[in-house]
Enzyme design. Structure first.
Site, PDB file in Angstrom:
ATOM      1  CB  CYS A 148      63.913  60.954  48.865  1.00 39.05           C
ATOM      2  SG  CYS A 148      65.181  60.259  49.937  1.00 39.05           S
ATOM      3  CB  ALA A 149      65.699  58.300  45.067  1.00 40.01           C
TER       4      ALA A 149
END
Length: 347
Positions: A93-94
């Protein structure tokens, strides 16, 4: 359950990457060939973030679970199919936080092991930022110059097919560099995606001599890093010449790519209003609508592209000059042979 964490550097050739970020995050940039399976769409991600700020962490997690749960059956089918095609999978993810942790944990707990990419996209982005300057410092560019339509991009592709190392900056940007350079290609890539594509190409070179097309500091909306431009300036420079008819033929191949070329060309001509009179632009639009591509291409080369390019090109000292007259494969072989001789003579 203890998740397996991996780094991009150690897994880039062994794992399929699953980007669990939202579609807009994925579109802006992602790891090349990563598959987007968003646990939250853009609106859901925004709502979870707002809940975290206004109410708190636990309530945000509760909302996240509520939004993700109905999607699990579809995600399961996609992961199962991907797992059958790939031995090793990693999710990110980020920043290597909640979304990828949740995703990897759930599937790993039911017997489908999924690793988690350490530091997520942020870690990968740092790899891109740090490695491009390093690789760039180790190579010498062979810079290909030439007027519009001589087929520089096609020559680069032919050189690559012959086994030479190539950096295709326009391909990385998804733009041809000129004011009309987006026709038939769609929108220009983001700066991050451009840099990712540059890193991916440089990471796969096999030689310290790298062919690249001469560019200004911008290609469409993206900016070429100054350290690349400076390294290009100090490289080996060659010029490709070609007759006008040959150039028009190349332009026709590049720009008449689909049924939308007329509309896109007419719209793009407005971008030339600083250089060509309004009356002439309207006349060129009519010619495009009538299908007279050759006439328009000839005039734009003569009155816009060539004078602009020749002004920039006059300050360059060329190490080699070539004439393209048949096809890009022939001229690529000629350039390749010349380069090998040039390097030998330099020693």
């Amino acid at each position: 359950m203890i998740l397996t964490t991996i780094t991009y550097k150690n897994s880039r050739n062994t794992h399929l990457f699953i980007d669990v970020r939202s579609p807009s995050e994925y579109e802006e940039d992602s790891i090349p060939d990563a598959v987007n399976i968003p646990v939250l769409n853009d609106e859901e991600r925004k709502n979870v973030g707002t809940t975290f700020v206004q109410i708190g962490k636990n309530e945000a997690k509760r909302l996240g679970v509520k939004l993700i749960s109905p999607k699990m059956p579809e995600m399961f089918e996609r992961i199962l199919k991907l797992k059958n095609q790939n031995n090793q999978i990693a999710a990110f993810c980020a920043r290597g936080g909640y979304r990828s942790t949740f995703f990897a944990s759930v599937f790993s707990s039911i017997g489908i092991p999924i690793a988690q990419l350490e530091d997520g996209y942020k870690g990968y982005r740092n790899e891109v930022i740090n490695m491009i300057p390093f690789i760039n410092s180790q190579i010498t560019y062979v810079v290909v110059h030439g007027n519009t339509g001589v087929g520089k991009t096609d020559i680069l592709h032919s050189l690559k097919n012959l086994g030479y190392s190539v950096l295709d900056l326009e391909g990385a940007a998804n733009h041809r560099g000129s004011l009309l350079g987006s026709i038939g290609l769609g929108k220009c890539n983001t700066q991050k995606k451009f840099e990712t594509n540059v890193y991916n190409q440089l990471n796969n070179i096999t030689s310290k001599l790298v062919f690249v097309e001469a560019e200004s500091h911008k290609i469409g909306k993206v900016i070429i890093p100054k350290y690349i431009s400076r390294k290009m300036e100090s490289g080996i420079h060659i010029f490709i010449d070609a007759d006008t008819d040959y150039r028009v033929k190349n332009l026709k191949k590049d720009y008449i790519m689909d049924e939308n070329w007329i509309q896109e060309s007419v719209e793009s001509l407005e971008l030339l209003n600083k250089y060509i009179s309004k009356e002439r632009i309207e006349s060129l639009k009519c010619e495009i609508i009538s299908g007279n591509f050759d006439l328009v291409a000839m005039e734009l080369m003569k009155k816009y592209y060539d004078p602009m390019y020749n002004f920039k090109s006059d300050s360059v000292k060329y190490d080699g000059i070539f004439k393209a007259s048949t096809n890009c494969d022939d001229i690529a072989r000629e350039i390749g042979y010349w380069l090998e001789t040039y390097i030998i003579n330099k020693k």
